[in-house]
Design an enzyme around this catalytic site. Structure first.
Site, mmCIF file in Angstrom:
data_model
loop_
_atom_site.group_PDB
_atom_site.id
_atom_site.type_symbol
_atom_site.label_atom_id
_atom_site.label_comp_id
_atom_site.label_asym_id
_atom_site.label_seq_id
_atom_site.Cartn_x
_atom_site.Cartn_y
_atom_site.Cartn_z
ATOM 1 N N GLU A 265 11.333 -2.871 -5.024
ATOM 2 C CA GLU A 265 10.078 -2.188 -4.707
ATOM 3 C C GLU A 265 10.223 -1.362 -3.432
ATOM 4 O O GLU A 265 9.658 -0.283 -3.310
ATOM 5 C CB GLU A 265 8.967 -3.232 -4.529
ATOM 6 N N ASN B 16 2.519 -2.569 6.187
ATOM 7 C CA ASN B 16 3.530 -1.956 7.045
ATOM 8 C C ASN B 16 3.817 -2.773 8.296
ATOM 9 O O ASN B 16 4.899 -2.661 8.867
ATOM 10 C CB ASN B 16 3.135 -0.517 7.362
ATOM 11 N N GLU B 17 2.878 -3.602 8.695
ATOM 12 C CA GLU B 17 3.157 -4.522 9.807
ATOM 13 C C GLU B 17 4.267 -5.499 9.391
ATOM 14 O O GLU B 17 5.136 -5.849 10.194
ATOM 15 C CB GLU B 17 1.885 -5.288 10.195
ATOM 16 N N SER C 61 -2.611 -3.811 -9.913
ATOM 17 C CA SER C 61 -2.633 -2.470 -10.488
ATOM 18 C C SER C 61 -2.197 -2.536 -11.941
ATOM 19 O O SER C 61 -1.305 -3.305 -12.295
ATOM 20 C CB SER C 61 -1.686 -1.547 -9.718
ATOM 21 N N SER D 65 -0.016 -10.924 -5.270
ATOM 22 C CA SER D 65 -1.050 -11.128 -4.239
ATOM 23 C C SER D 65 -2.159 -12.047 -4.746
ATOM 24 O O SER D 65 -2.516 -12.035 -5.917
ATOM 25 C CB SER D 65 -1.677 -9.797 -3.837
ATOM 26 N N GLN E 42 1.995 -6.647 -11.865
ATOM 27 C CA GLN E 42 2.638 -7.591 -10.946
ATOM 28 C C GLN E 42 1.623 -8.594 -10.410
ATOM 29 O O GLN E 42 0.637 -8.190 -9.785
ATOM 30 C CB GLN E 42 3.255 -6.797 -9.775
ATOM 31 N N GLY E 43 1.828 -9.874 -10.638
ATOM 32 C CA GLY E 43 0.921 -10.898 -10.146
ATOM 33 C C GLY E 43 1.506 -11.609 -8.936
ATOM 34 O O GLY E 43 2.052 -12.706 -9.058
#
Lengths: 414, 384
Positions: A254, A396-397, A169, A137, A134-135
C-alpha cells in the site's frame, strides 16, 4: 536494480512494444457516464461497470498481473508490470476500479494464501470481475492498527466472526474483503490472524454494509458489521496468530514499498466536464491566471506566486526522487525513498488544493452545486477529500514515526 | 525529449571516486579535527583568518578531484558533472575548509568560454591550482551582466565583492565591462595591482574577500560581449554543486542530531522518542532527499544536453535545486542546534561549524526566495 542505467531488457522491450500496439487499438473511448477522480470515489454502479469492462479487457490482453505466476492468473513475466503501467499512463487510459484488490489484496494473497485459494481468487481479482475491499480499521483501531477487536472464533473447521470495521472504501461494491482480526485476546500482536472473506454473498447473512457520509457530502466508504459470519478455514492466510506479519505485506505494498509493482492505469481526461485536474500544478497556474482575488489577477500576487513555485519544486523533486530511488549508489538506505512516497504524495495533493483555495479569493466559497464555481468546484472538493488520504493507510503522523524509526533508527514511539 | 541516463550518469567510476572521497574525509577530516583546526579562537574581535590545510589540498589534487570535470581536451579527466556533485557532497559532509567548490565553479565558467586561453587555465586547474570567481558587485548581484570592474586596454580597474576563498585561490576569473559588453579575464591573485581585503565572515570553513584591481594586466578568456553568456551557461552547474555541498552538510547535521537525540535521556526516555523531535527530523530528511534528487537531476540535464536544446528545463532544475537546498540548509541547521539543546548553543559543540557553513551556502549564488522569484517568472509568467 544494481544496474539502474540499463535500458529495457529484451523481454521488457518486446512487451512494451506489444502493450503500445494493443493500447493503440483497444484503449477505451470516452465514457458514457461521469468517472470520478479515483476508484475510491466510485459511487455510480454504471461508472463501476464501465471501468470493470476496461480492466477485464486489459487483463485478457495480459497487461494486469504481468509479474504474477501463470497458475495464479498472472503473466509469469519479469519486471513487466512497470512497463505495462508506463504504457497505460502514456496512452492516458481510464484507471482500474479494483484498486484495493490489485494494490493490497493480490500480493498478500499471493504470498500468504493456500495454493487452491490463491489460484481461485487471483484471476477474478486481476480481471476486476471481483471487487475487493480492506477490513483493517475499526472504531478503536486507527493509527494503532494492532488494537483489533473484531474477533474470529474457531468452531469446528470454520471460523465465526463478530466485529465492526470502518472507513471501508468500495465495500458497497465489493465481493471480497481482506480482513485483519483477533483470534487471541491475550497477545496484542501475536493474537491477530488474517482472512479473505466473501462479503457480498453474505450480506444479510452475517454481514451488514452501511455507507458513511464524508465531510464533502459524498459517500465513498462504509462501515461493515459482522454478526456471527461463518468463514471457511481455507480462507485463512498464513498461520493463526501470524496476522500482523501478513498485514505488513499488505501495508508495504500500500505504501508503494512492496516486492510487487501494483498494476496501475490512468491519465484519461474526460471531455465535456468542467472539472479541473486537481493534481496538476499547471492547472493551478491556469486557475491563478483566470482567478481574481480582491479584484486583481491572482497570478500577479507575489506571495501566491511563491507558494505555487514551492509546490512545483516539491512535484519535480518527487519525480526525481523516484528516479534516484533506482540508483543504489545515490541512496543511503533502501527504504528511505519508498517509505516517503505515501506521505509526500498525499501532502502534495492537499497543499496543492489548499493553494487553489487561496487563489480563488472570495470565489473559493463556491462548491459543486454552484454554476459559478471555478473549475466546477473540484478544487474545493479535492482539498476536503485530501484529508481522506493523509489520514488513511496509516495517518501521516504514523508514516513519520515509521520513517524516523526504520530509516533514521530513532526510538520507537510505542 | 533528450534521453538522459537513468542513473544520472553516476556509474562505477563516479562511485569509486565518491567512495574514495568518503574514505579521505573520514581519515583526515573528522569534525573534531576540523573544529580544532578552524575554531581555535572564538573571539568575535579576532583577526580575520584564513585557515586551511594545503597538504590536504595537495593530496586531493593528486587524487584527481580538480581534474575530474575539466574536459579531456584541456588536460582533465572529463567526468560527468555528477562527479563534482558527489565530491561537493562529501566536502559539505566534512565541512572541509578548502577552495574546492570555488575551483569547481571556476572550472564550470571556463568550460563555457571555448577559448584557447580558457583551456590553458583549465589545464592549470587540472594540475591542482586553486581558483575562484570575481564576478559579484558591491550590491551582491548574481546577474552575469552586473560587475563593478572595467576593462580598458587590457587592464582591469574596479572592485569585485564577495569573492569566495580569495586568499586560498592562486588565480581569479574576473568579469569586467567595456564598451563592447562583459568579458571574462584571468589574473593571478599575486599579480601587480590586485589587492585582496579579507571580509570578516561567520563561516569558519571559508574565507571571503573584496578585491580591488588597479591597472591589472589580465588575460582575456571570454571576449567582451560573450562573458555574461558564458557565466549564464555555467550558473546551473554552480547552483547544483553548491546544493550538493548543502546536501552533504545537511546529512551530517541530520545524522549527528539523530545520534544525539537517541542517546540524550530526559523524562526517562531518549529525546528521539518524542514526536516533537522525531517528526521535524523526518522532515529534514525529506527536504535533504528533495534537494539531492533535484541537484543530481540538474547536473545530469546539463551533461545530457551540450547543445542546450532543452536549456529552459535545465535552468529550471538548477534553480529548483538551489532553492530547495537553501531552505533545507537553514531548516537542517536550525533543528540541529535546537535539538542539541543547551550544548548545541555552545562553541564547543561541532554543530556550529555546519550551521555556519549552511548559512553561508544558502545565500551563495542566490537564496531560495531569489531562485523562486526567477522560477515564478519562468513558469507562471511575468507579473503585471
Amino acid at each position: 536494480m544494481a544496474d539502474a542505467d540499463r535500458k529495457d531488457t529484451q523481454e521488457q522491450a518486446e512487451f512494451r512494444a506489444y502493450c503500445r500496439d494493443w493500447l493503440d487499438s483497444n484503449k477505451p473511448g470516452q465514457p458514457p457516464v461521469r468517472i470520478p477522480l479515483g476508484a475510491l470515489e466510485l459511487s455510480d454502479p454504471a461508472a463501476l461497470q464501465w471501468l470493470q469492462v476496461w480492466q477485464k479487457s486489459a487483463f485478457d490482453a495480459g497487461l494486469v498481473g504481468c509479474d504474477y505466476p501463470v497458475e495464479a492468473g498472472g503473466g509469469g513475466r519479469n519486471n513487466c508490470q512497470t512497463i505495462a503501467n508506463q504504457e497505460m499512463q502514456r496512452a492516458k487510459t481510464p484507471f482500474f476500479p479494483n484498486i484495493i484488490g490489485l494494490g493490497m489484496a493480490a500480493p498478500t494473497v499471493l504470498f500468504h494464501a493456500q495454493e487452491d485459494t490463491k489460484n481461485a481468487l487471483l484471476p477474478r481479482l486481476f480481471s476486476g470481475e471481483d471487487i475487493w475491499c480492506q477490513g483493517f480499521s475499526e472504531p478503536g483501531a486507527g493509527s494503532d492498527l494492532a488494537n483489533q477487536q473484531t474477533f474470529a472464533e474457531k468452531r469446528g473447521d470454520s471460523w465465526v466472526i463478530n466485529g465492526h470495521k470502518v472507513w471501508t472504501s468500495l465495500a458497497h461494491f465489493a465481493n471480497w474483503m481482506i480482513l485483519l482480526c483477533r483470534t487471541d485476546k491475550t497477545d496484542k500482536y501475536n493474537g491477530l490472524s488474517y482472512f479473505v472473506v466473501p462479503i457480498q454473498t453474505a450480506i444479510g447473512k452475517g454481514v451488514t454494509v452501511r455507507p458513511l457520509i464524508k465531510l464533502t457530502g459524498e459517500t465513498g466508504f462504509n462501515e461493515v458489521i459482522f454478526e456471527d459470519l461463518v468463514v471457511e478455514d481455507k480462507y485463512r492466510l498464513d498461520a493463526v496468530g501470524a496476522g500482523w506479519k501478513v498485514a505488513m505485506t499488505t501495508l508495504s505494498h500500500e505504501r508503494g514499498a512492496g516486492q510487487l509493482v501494483t498494476p496501475s492505469a490512468g491519465g484519461m481526461t474526460q471531455e465535456n466536464t468542467k472539472g479541473a485536474n486537481t493534481s496538476s500544478p499547471s492547472a493551478l497556474i491556469e486557475l491563478a491566471k483566470t482567478s481574481y482575488r480582491n479584484g486583481k489577477t491572482a497570478a500577479d500576487d507575489p506571495l501566491l506566486r511563491d507558494e505555487i513555485i514551492k509546490i512545483m519544486i516539491r512535484q519535480e523533486a518527487f519525480r526525481q526522487n523516484q528516479r534516484r530511488a533506482l540508483v543504489p549508489a545515490l541512496i543511503d538506505h533502501p527504504m528511505r525513498i519508498p517509505l516517503q512516497n505515501k506521505l509526500i504524495g498525499t501532502e502534495f495533493n492537499q497543499d496543492l488544493a489548499e493553494i487553489a483555495y487561496d487563489i480563488q479569493g472570495a470565489a473559493s466559497s463556491l462548491y459543486l452545486n454552484d454554476d459559478n464555481a471555478l473549475g466546477g468546484g473540484e478544487w474545493q472538493l479535492a482539498y476536503m477529500n485530501s484529508f481522506g488520504v493523509t489520514i488513511a493507510a496509516g495517518a501521516n503522523e504514523v508514516q513519520r514515526n515509521i520513517l524516523g524509526e526504520r530509516v533514521l533508527g530513532m526510538p520507537k514511539s510505542k | 525529449m533528450i534521453e538522459q541516463p537513468k542513473n544520472f550518469g553516476f556509474g562505477e567510476d563516479e562511485t569509486m571516486l565518491r567512495d574514495s572521497a568518503k574514505k579521505f574525509f573520514s581519515d583526515h577530516c573528522s569534525a573534531d579535527k576540523i573544529h580544532r583546526q578552524v575554531a581555535g579562537n572564538p573571539d568575535i574581535h579576532r583577526n580575520i583568518e584564513c585557515i586551511w590545510d594545503k597538504g590536504l589540498w595537495q593530496q586531493i589534487t593528486e587524487l584527481g578531484w580538480t581534474a575530474a570535470c575539466v574536459p579531456e581536451a584541456a588536460g582533465g579527466i572529463g567526468m560527468p558533472l555528477v562527479a563534482a556533485l558527489a565530491l561537493a557532497e562529501e566536502a559539505g559532509r566534512a565541512a572541509f575548509p578548502s577552495p574546492l567548490i570555488s575551483t569547481f565553479n571556476t572550472t564550470f565558467v571556463l568550460r563555457e568560454c571555448y577559448s584557447a586561453a580558457a583551456n590553458d587555465v583549465l589545464a592549470e586547474i587540472a594540475g591542482g591550482k586553486p581558483m575562484s570567481l570575481a564576478i559579484t558587485n558591491q550590491q551582491g548581484s548574481w546577474e552575469p551582466t552586473d560587475t563593478d570592474v572595467n576593462i580598458d586596454n587590457g587592464q582591469l580597474n574596479g572592485n569585485a565583492w564577495f569573492v569566495q576563498d580569495a586568499r586560498k585561490a592562486e588565480g581569479l576569473v574576473v568579469s569586467a565591462r567595456s564598451a563592447a559588453g562583459v568579458g571574462l579575464y584571468y589574473v593571478a591573485t599575486d599579480a601587480d595591482g590586485v589587492t585582496i581585503a579579507a571580509d570578516g565572515i561567520i563561516d569558519l570553513t571559508r574565507d571571503q574577500a573584496h578585491i580591488s584591481f588597479a591597472g591589472v594586466t589580465a588575460i582575456e578568456v571570454a571576449a567582451p560581449g560573450t562573458g555574461d553568456t558564458a557565466l549564464a551557461h555555467a550558473l546551473p552547474a554552480i547552483q547544483a554543486v553548491i546544493a550538493a555541498d548543502m546536501v552533504g552538510a545537511g546529512e551530517w547535521l541530520l545524522q549527528t542530531t539523530v545520534e544525539y537525540t537517541n542517546t540524550r535521556v530526559q523524562f526517562d526516555r531518549p529525546l528521539g522518542f518524542f514526536q516533537a523531535v522525531k517528526h521535524p527530523l523526518v522532515n529534514v530528511m525529506l527536504d535533504i532527499d528533495r534537494a539531492k534528487s533535484l541537484a543530481y537531476s540538474a547536473a545530469c540535464a546539463i551533461d545530457s544536453d551540450p547543445e542546450r536544446q532543452e536549456w529552459a528545463n535545465t535552468v529550471k532544475l538548477a534553480h529548483m535545486a538551489k532553492a530547495n537546498a537553501s531552505d533545507m540548509a537553514v531548516f537542517a541547521s536550525s533543528r540541529a542546534v535546537q535539538f542539541h539543546g543547551g550544548i548545541g548553543f555552545t562553541w564547543e559543540c561541532y554543530v556550529h561549524l555546519f550551521f555556519k557553513r549552511q548559512m553561508h551556502n544558502q545565500m551563495l549564488f542566490g537564496d531560495a526566495k531569489y531562485h523562486r522569484a526567477i522560477l515564478a517568472d519562468m513558469l507562471i509568467g511575468q507579473a503585471a
